[in-house]
Write an enzyme that holds these catalytic residues in place. Structure first.
Site, short mmCIF file in Angstrom:
data_model
loop_
_atom_site.label_atom_id
_atom_site.label_comp_id
_atom_site.label_asym_id
_atom_site.label_seq_id
_atom_site.Cartn_x
_atom_site.Cartn_y
_atom_site.Cartn_z
N GLY A 21 -4.25 6.32 2.58
CA GLY A 21 -2.82 6.34 2.25
C GLY A 21 -2.15 7.60 2.78
O GLY A 21 -1.28 8.17 2.13
N ALA A 22 -2.56 8.00 3.99
CA ALA A 22 -2.16 9.32 4.51
C ALA A 22 -0.82 9.30 5.26
O ALA A 22 -0.32 10.36 5.63
CB ALA A 22 -3.25 9.86 5.43
N ARG A 24 2.24 8.87 4.45
CA ARG A 24 3.45 9.46 3.86
C ARG A 24 3.14 10.05 2.48
O ARG A 24 2.01 9.93 1.98
CB ARG A 24 4.56 8.41 3.76
CG ARG A 24 4.19 7.30 2.80
CD ARG A 24 5.23 6.20 2.76
NE ARG A 24 5.05 5.41 1.55
CZ ARG A 24 5.62 4.26 1.30
NH1 ARG A 24 6.43 3.73 2.20
NH2 ARG A 24 5.42 3.62 0.18
N VAL A 70 -7.83 -0.48 2.73
CA VAL A 70 -8.95 -0.08 1.87
C VAL A 70 -9.47 -1.22 0.99
O VAL A 70 -10.55 -1.11 0.41
CB VAL A 70 -8.61 1.15 0.99
CG1 VAL A 70 -8.32 2.37 1.84
CG2 VAL A 70 -7.48 0.86 0.01
N ASN A 96 -6.50 8.34 -1.98
CA ASN A 96 -5.10 8.54 -2.37
C ASN A 96 -4.28 7.25 -2.29
O ASN A 96 -3.29 7.12 -2.99
CB ASN A 96 -4.48 9.61 -1.45
CG ASN A 96 -2.98 9.64 -1.53
OD1 ASN A 96 -2.40 10.20 -2.45
ND2 ASN A 96 -2.31 9.01 -0.55
N SER A 148 -3.37 9.40 -11.99
CA SER A 148 -2.01 9.52 -12.52
C SER A 148 -2.07 9.87 -14.00
O SER A 148 -3.03 9.50 -14.69
CB SER A 148 -1.27 8.18 -12.36
OG SER A 148 -0.07 8.20 -13.09
N TYR A 162 -0.76 -0.65 -13.58
CA TYR A 162 -0.86 0.62 -12.84
C TYR A 162 -1.72 1.62 -13.62
O TYR A 162 -2.72 2.14 -13.12
CB TYR A 162 0.54 1.16 -12.57
CG TYR A 162 0.53 2.47 -11.80
CD1 TYR A 162 0.24 2.49 -10.45
CD2 TYR A 162 0.82 3.68 -12.44
CE1 TYR A 162 0.23 3.69 -9.74
CE2 TYR A 162 0.81 4.87 -11.73
CZ TYR A 162 0.52 4.88 -10.38
OH TYR A 162 0.50 6.06 -9.69
N LYS A 166 -5.51 3.25 -12.86
CA LYS A 166 -5.73 4.69 -12.73
C LYS A 166 -6.72 5.20 -13.80
O LYS A 166 -7.52 6.08 -13.52
CB LYS A 166 -4.40 5.44 -12.83
CG LYS A 166 -3.43 5.13 -11.68
CD LYS A 166 -4.00 5.58 -10.36
CE LYS A 166 -3.00 5.43 -9.23
NZ LYS A 166 -3.51 5.96 -7.95
N1 LIG Z 1 4.65 9.61 -6.45
C1 LIG Z 1 4.34 9.80 -7.72
O1 LIG Z 1 5.21 10.12 -8.55
C2 LIG Z 1 2.91 9.65 -8.16
C3 LIG Z 1 2.57 10.04 -9.47
C4 LIG Z 1 1.25 9.92 -9.90
C5 LIG Z 1 0.29 9.41 -9.05
N2 LIG Z 1 0.64 9.01 -7.78
C6 LIG Z 1 -0.43 8.47 -6.94
O2 LIG Z 1 -0.53 9.23 -5.75
C7 LIG Z 1 -0.92 8.39 -4.66
C8 LIG Z 1 0.08 8.54 -3.52
O3 LIG Z 1 1.38 8.24 -4.03
P1 LIG Z 1 2.69 8.36 -3.13
O4 LIG Z 1 3.82 8.56 -4.06
O5 LIG Z 1 2.46 9.33 -2.02
O6 LIG Z 1 2.75 6.87 -2.58
P2 LIG Z 1 3.46 6.27 -1.28
O7 LIG Z 1 3.84 4.88 -1.64
O8 LIG Z 1 4.52 7.19 -0.76
O9 LIG Z 1 2.26 6.23 -0.22
C9 LIG Z 1 1.12 5.45 -0.44
C10 LIG Z 1 0.47 5.19 0.90
O10 LIG Z 1 -0.67 4.33 0.65
C11 LIG Z 1 -0.71 3.36 1.68
N3 LIG Z 1 -1.43 2.18 1.26
C12 LIG Z 1 -1.04 1.23 0.35
N4 LIG Z 1 -1.94 0.24 0.28
C13 LIG Z 1 -2.93 0.57 1.14
C14 LIG Z 1 -4.14 -0.08 1.54
N5 LIG Z 1 -4.49 -1.26 1.02
N6 LIG Z 1 -4.94 0.52 2.46
C15 LIG Z 1 -4.58 1.71 3.00
N7 LIG Z 1 -3.43 2.36 2.69
C16 LIG Z 1 -2.63 1.78 1.77
C17 LIG Z 1 0.77 3.05 1.96
O11 LIG Z 1 0.94 2.43 3.22
C18 LIG Z 1 1.39 4.44 1.87
O12 LIG Z 1 1.42 5.09 3.12
C19 LIG Z 1 -1.00 6.98 -5.22
O13 LIG Z 1 -2.34 6.67 -5.54
C20 LIG Z 1 -0.15 7.06 -6.48
O14 LIG Z 1 -0.53 6.10 -7.42
C21 LIG Z 1 1.91 9.13 -7.33
#
Ligand SMILES: NC(=O)c1ccc[n+]([C@@H]2O[C@H](COP(=O)([O-])OP(=O)(O)OC[C@H]3O[C@@H](n4cnc5c(N)ncnc54)[C@H](O)[C@@H]3O)[C@@H](O)[C@H]2O)c1
Length: 255
Positions: A21-22, A24, A70, A96, A148, A162, A166
């Protein structure tokens, strides 16, 4: 024992890190941070994260962008094997990749439930399953899961799928930490609350205000702040930490 200087040090020199998930958000911040710390970064996302790779290379980092879903168990296995042969076996895995849903139980379909579990939980399992043999063989390695606050507290602003996914990854973290310690492999997690990414950008102003109000430090996290905590947990300075789910949440949960 000497402790490596944290600030400005190439803490991850000669390491190979796979980050899912790199493309963005938090994953991109971790990729930039780890590349700056000297790691070769294998940046995985659904589509090849070419833009991220371009910006890391422009900053002098080493990066390999890879398209990989993934959730595809067999493809994950063959891709990890190919990457190990072409570049180097994985020293550090960062799970991630994650997706969120907002539907409360009444509106949550079985299909949606399964899709959340498939990415957030099964995706992390698939990646661990593929890299662990390489780490066991070399009796070293570290895995970091991005979970999370919802995995500890239950869902506040998201679907129950969700937080459940987690929470399961938190348990996966501790289970693998116990089982892999004898190979000197550490397994930890970072549990953020709200972070300034696309995932939180969809909130209404009202909801954003309410979330900020609930955080003692009175703001959302910047993705770099999650990356810095991640860097510590995979660095040699954290060599005696395993099974930890680290809160990086501005004080929203203190446990
Ligand atoms: N943003 C928040 O507030 C927050 C808070 C707590 C936890 N998180 C966790 O942090 C992590 C990243 O969050 P974010 O906000 O950067 O999310 P985001 O949506 O900005 O980015 C997630 C990335 O994962 C990729 N992805 C999704 N499904 C995939 C798959 N099947 N295979 C490969 N890549 C895949 C997407 O294409 C995207 O680039 C997540 O696990 C999220 O649950 C985020």
């Amino acid at each position: 024992m000497a402790v490596d200087t944290f600030v400005g040090a190439k803490l991850l020199a000669d390491k190979t890190t796979i980050i899912t998930g790199a493309a963005r958000g938090i994953g991109a911040a971790i990729a930039r941070c780890f590349a700056a710390a000297g790691s070769l970064v294998i940046a995985v996302d659904l589509n090849e994260p070419a833009e991220l790779a371009f910006s890391i290379e422009a900053e002098g980092g080493n990066v390999v962008p890879v398209a990989l879903d993934v959730t595809d168990h067999e493809l994950v296995k063959s891709t990890i094997e190919r990457l190990a042969a072409e570049y180097a076996p994985c020293d550090i895995l960062v799970n991630n990749a994650g997706i969120i849903a907002r539907e409360i139980i009444e509106n949550l379909s079985y299909e949606k439930w399964c899709s959340i579990m498939d990415v957030n939980l099964n995706g992390a399992f698939n990646m661990c399953k593929a890299v662990v043999p390489f780490m066991q063989e070399r009796r070293s390695g570290t895995i970091l899961n991005i979970t999370s606050i919802a995995g500890k507290m239950g869902d506040i602003t998201a679907s129950p799928a969700y937080g459940t996914s987690k929470g399961a990854v938190n348990t996966l973290t501790r289970s693998l930490a116990r089982q892999l310690a004898k190979y000197s492999i550490t397994v930890n997690a970072v549990a953020p609350h709200a972070v300034e990414t696309d995932m939180s950008a969809e909130w209404s102003q009202e909801k954003r205000k309410a979330v900020i109000e609930s955080i003692p430090l009175k703001r959302l996290a910047h993705p770099d702040e999650i990356a810095e905590a991640a860097l510590f947990l995979v660095s040699p300075n954290a060599r005696f930490i395993t099974g930890e789910v680290l809160n990086v949440n501005g004080g929203a949960l203190m446990d």
